[in-house]
Design a protein around this motif. Structure first.
Motif, PDB file in Angstrom:
ATOM      1  N   SER A 103      -7.167 -23.414   2.099  1.00 32.36           N
ATOM      2  CA  SER A 103      -8.255 -23.738   3.049  1.00 32.36           C
ATOM      3  C   SER A 103      -9.388 -22.889   2.467  1.00 32.36           C
ATOM      4  O   SER A 103      -9.340 -22.227   1.511  1.00 32.36           O
ATOM      5  CB  SER A 103      -8.158 -23.514   4.368  1.00 32.36           C
ATOM      6  OG  SER A 103      -7.695 -21.834   4.550  1.00 32.36           O
ATOM      7  N   GLU A 104     -10.743 -23.003   2.996  1.00 34.17           N
ATOM      8  CA  GLU A 104     -11.672 -22.488   2.475  1.00 34.17           C
ATOM      9  C   GLU A 104     -11.625 -20.722   2.918  1.00 34.17           C
ATOM     10  O   GLU A 104     -12.066 -19.926   2.353  1.00 34.17           O
ATOM     11  CB  GLU A 104     -12.952 -22.826   3.298  1.00 34.17           C
ATOM     12  CG  GLU A 104     -13.348 -24.291   2.720  1.00 34.17           C
ATOM     13  CD  GLU A 104     -14.877 -24.670   3.121  1.00 34.17           C
ATOM     14  OE1 GLU A 104     -15.757 -23.815   3.072  1.00 34.17           O
ATOM     15  OE2 GLU A 104     -15.008 -25.886   3.582  1.00 34.17           O
ATOM     16  N   ARG A 107      -9.343 -19.438   0.573  1.00 35.05           N
ATOM     17  CA  ARG A 107     -10.024 -19.036  -0.913  1.00 35.05           C
ATOM     18  C   ARG A 107     -10.929 -17.848  -0.660  1.00 35.05           C
ATOM     19  O   ARG A 107     -11.244 -17.235  -1.658  1.00 35.05           O
ATOM     20  CB  ARG A 107     -10.977 -20.378  -1.386  1.00 35.05           C
ATOM     21  CG  ARG A 107      -9.868 -21.513  -1.652  1.00 35.05           C
ATOM     22  CD  ARG A 107     -10.528 -22.582  -2.630  1.00 35.05           C
ATOM     23  NE  ARG A 107      -9.752 -23.487  -2.850  1.00 35.05           N
ATOM     24  CZ  ARG A 107      -9.553 -24.799  -2.381  1.00 35.05           C
ATOM     25  NH1 ARG A 107     -10.075 -25.066  -1.645  1.00 35.05           N
ATOM     26  NH2 ARG A 107      -8.678 -25.640  -2.912  1.00 35.05           N
ATOM     27  N   SER A 108     -11.542 -17.810   0.414  1.00 34.58           N
ATOM     28  CA  SER A 108     -12.534 -16.458   0.707  1.00 34.58           C
ATOM     29  C   SER A 108     -11.715 -15.212   0.650  1.00 34.58           C
ATOM     30  O   SER A 108     -12.265 -14.409  -0.122  1.00 34.58           O
ATOM     31  CB  SER A 108     -13.147 -16.626   2.113  1.00 34.58           C
ATOM     32  OG  SER A 108     -13.690 -15.558   2.474  1.00 34.58           O
ATOM     33  N   ALA A 370     -14.252 -19.644  -4.455  1.00 32.90           N
ATOM     34  CA  ALA A 370     -14.201 -19.938  -3.015  1.00 32.90           C
ATOM     35  C   ALA A 370     -14.716 -21.061  -2.591  1.00 32.90           C
ATOM     36  O   ALA A 370     -15.252 -21.327  -1.680  1.00 32.90           O
ATOM     37  CB  ALA A 370     -14.867 -18.647  -2.194  1.00 32.90           C
ATOM     38  N   ASP A 371     -15.102 -22.162  -3.483  1.00 26.93           N
ATOM     39  CA  ASP A 371     -15.798 -23.288  -2.952  1.00 26.93           C
ATOM     40  C   ASP A 371     -14.568 -24.188  -2.457  1.00 26.93           C
ATOM     41  O   ASP A 371     -13.249 -24.066  -2.112  1.00 26.93           O
ATOM     42  CB  ASP A 371     -16.227 -24.102  -4.502  1.00 26.93           C
ATOM     43  CG  ASP A 371     -14.824 -24.659  -5.105  1.00 26.93           C
ATOM     44  OD1 ASP A 371     -13.961 -23.798  -5.413  1.00 26.93           O
ATOM     45  OD2 ASP A 371     -15.009 -25.643  -5.749  1.00 26.93           O
ATOM     46  N   ALA A 372     -15.327 -25.401  -1.852  1.00 27.03           N
ATOM     47  CA  ALA A 372     -14.342 -26.243  -0.791  1.00 27.03           C
ATOM     48  C   ALA A 372     -13.343 -26.907  -1.631  1.00 27.03           C
ATOM     49  O   ALA A 372     -12.185 -27.304  -1.122  1.00 27.03           O
ATOM     50  CB  ALA A 372     -15.150 -27.182   0.036  1.00 27.03           C
TER      51      ALA A 372
END
Length: 467
Positions: A103-104, A107-108, A370-372
């Motif tokens: 998920s975002e 990635r964050s 961290a892109d979607a």
């Protein structure tokens, strides 16, 4: 018989003085251990031995210089070992972030660790020193370097020089499929006629034809009353805009039509997307999408100047996407010379060059995963691979220099040893031989003293004549 000149005594005294001088020199040689204590002892030997001493002491220091060089190189290489480890971890994180199950927020979190590792690489480059010399920071002054382009995972060939990068791909035809940025696209047909031409279906064709999932048997009869059979002329009764036609294992989809969109009017240079299916596009649109991804992938690490948008050239037998590479401003290379000889000969210099090894120089400054969609993370993998390659090349260079220096030290030490042996033969006292001389002179001195005493007694006979 005379008394004014006692020649026997004078002769004995002269010889005794000579013997005493020889005895003194012999004593000096035995005491100092040197055969040559002053230029008068051996003028030529002194000159030769002093040149040898210069060479010996110079080479001894040169050996120390080389050993210091090995220590400096080992310090830099040791720090780069840890940089390698961090880059490998960053690669692992980029591969993880590329997975579609993240998920975002996932990635964050991955991005947070990427940022910390990038900062640590910069800290290592800033703080690694040897004798107050920064080894991985570069030297004073900055230079602009080009950032290598990346193919964004596209199918084709990437070539690049110092200024430009060109990605060459095959031309796309109706019915072809291509994956761009992780999405699979199909090149659509403007009409049913174009679809049939692509599938090589005409009025002489036989076999099974699938239209929108329904199978028909092609027949040459001018009219077929059977529902499962169809003639070439009747295909358009069953297929139209938006239909998918399959024949002989190949599939072609026809663009949909609306009141405002007529696919039959599409030109070869139009960038069009089907109104109902965003994955059905024209070839020119596919080239544009590929150029966009090629540019995006090639911009990673370009912190000063971004790469230009890739230009599309379809005039040849293949499609070429060309861009001007992006730039980054980095510190100049650190260069120092190790003097490993006793003479002022430039061949005695061993040059050591260490590139700046911070995140900017490695092309990973501002790395984003961290892109979607995960595309940025995918492209980051190539950028990290380039950084690993740069560190590997630098470590390889330092390892080669270290091996060379170790051979240099062995050679210099061997020359010092052999030159010392030569200098010793010229200048050092042969103690055994000199002891023989010393003993001889000692005996002669005692004999001379005795003879001098006897000679002094010889004139006493004159008194007997006077008496």
């Amino acid at each position: 018989m005379v008394v004014q000149h006692n020649m026997q005594a004078l002769n004995a005294a002269r010889v005794l003085n000579t013997t005493a001088g020889s005895q003194a020199k012999s004593t000096e040689k035995l005491a100092s251990g040197y055969k040559i204590n002053r230029a008068a002892d051996d003028a030529a030997g002194l000159s030769i031995s002093e040149k040898m001493r210069k060479q010996i002491r110079g080479l001894s220091q040169a050996s120390t210089n080389a050993q210091d060089g090995v220590s400096a190189v080992q310090t830099a290489e040791g720090a780069l070992t840890e940089v390698h480890s961090m880059l490998q971890r960053m690669n692992e994180l980029a591969v993880q972030a590329s997975n579609g199950t993240n998920s975002e927020s996932d990635r964050s979190s991955i991005q947070n660790e990427i940022d910390q590792l990038t900062t640590e690489i910069d800290r290592v480059a800033e703080s690694t020193k040897f004798n107050e010399t920064h080894l991985l920071k570069g030297s004073n002054g900055k230079k602009t370097v080009k950032i290598d382009a990346h193919d964004a995972g596209l199918e084709g060939t990437l070539t690049q020089n110092t200024e430009k990068a060109t990605f060459t791909m095959n031309k796309l035809n109706v019915g072809d499929s291509v994956t761009i940025g992780g999405t699979k696209y199909e090149i659509g047909a403007k009409s049913v006629a174009e679809a049939l031409s692509t599938l090589k279906v005409d009025n002489t064709t036989t076999g099974s034809l699938i239209i929108d999932g329904k199978t028909y048997e092609l027949t040459k009869d001018t009219k077929s009353d059977e529902e499962a059979k169809i003639t070439f002329n009747d295909i358009t009764d069953h297929a139209g805009h938006g239909s998918t036609i399959q024949y002989n294992g190949k599939s072609v989809t026809v663009f949909a039509k609306s009141a405002t969109v007529d696919p039959t009017s599409f030109a070869a240079t139009d960038e069009k997307v089907d109104i109902n299916n965003k994955n059905l596009i024209t070839a020119q649109k596919a080239y544009k999408l590929a150029a966009t991804e090629f540019t995006a992938a090639s911009n990673i690490g370009a912190s000063k100047t971004k790469a230009t948008d890739a230009e599309i050239d379809t005039t040849g037998s293949q499609v070429k996407l060309t861009l001007t590479k992006g730039e980054a401003e980095v510190q100049n290379d650190l260069t120092f010379n190790l003097h490993v000889g006793s003479d002022a000969d430039m061949t005695n210099k061993i040059n050591v060059t260490i590139n700046a090894m911070d995140s900017t120089a490695l092309g990973i400054k501002g790395l984003n995963v961290a892109d979607a969609t995960g595309k940025s993370a995918t492209y980051a993998i190539d950028a990290i691979a380039d950084a690993v390659s740069k560190v590997s090349a630098q470590r390889s260079s330092l390892g080669a220099i270290q091996n060379r220096l170790e051979h240099t030290i062995a050679n210099v030490d061997n020359v010092v040893e052999n030159t010392n042996a030569s200098e010793s033969r010229i200048r050092d006292t042969d103690m055994a031989e000199e002891m023989v001389n010393y003993s001889k002179n000692n005996i002669l001195q005692q004999a001379g003293q005795a003879m001098l005493a006897q000679s002094n007694q010889a004139t006493n006979g004159v008194l007997s004549i006077l008496g």
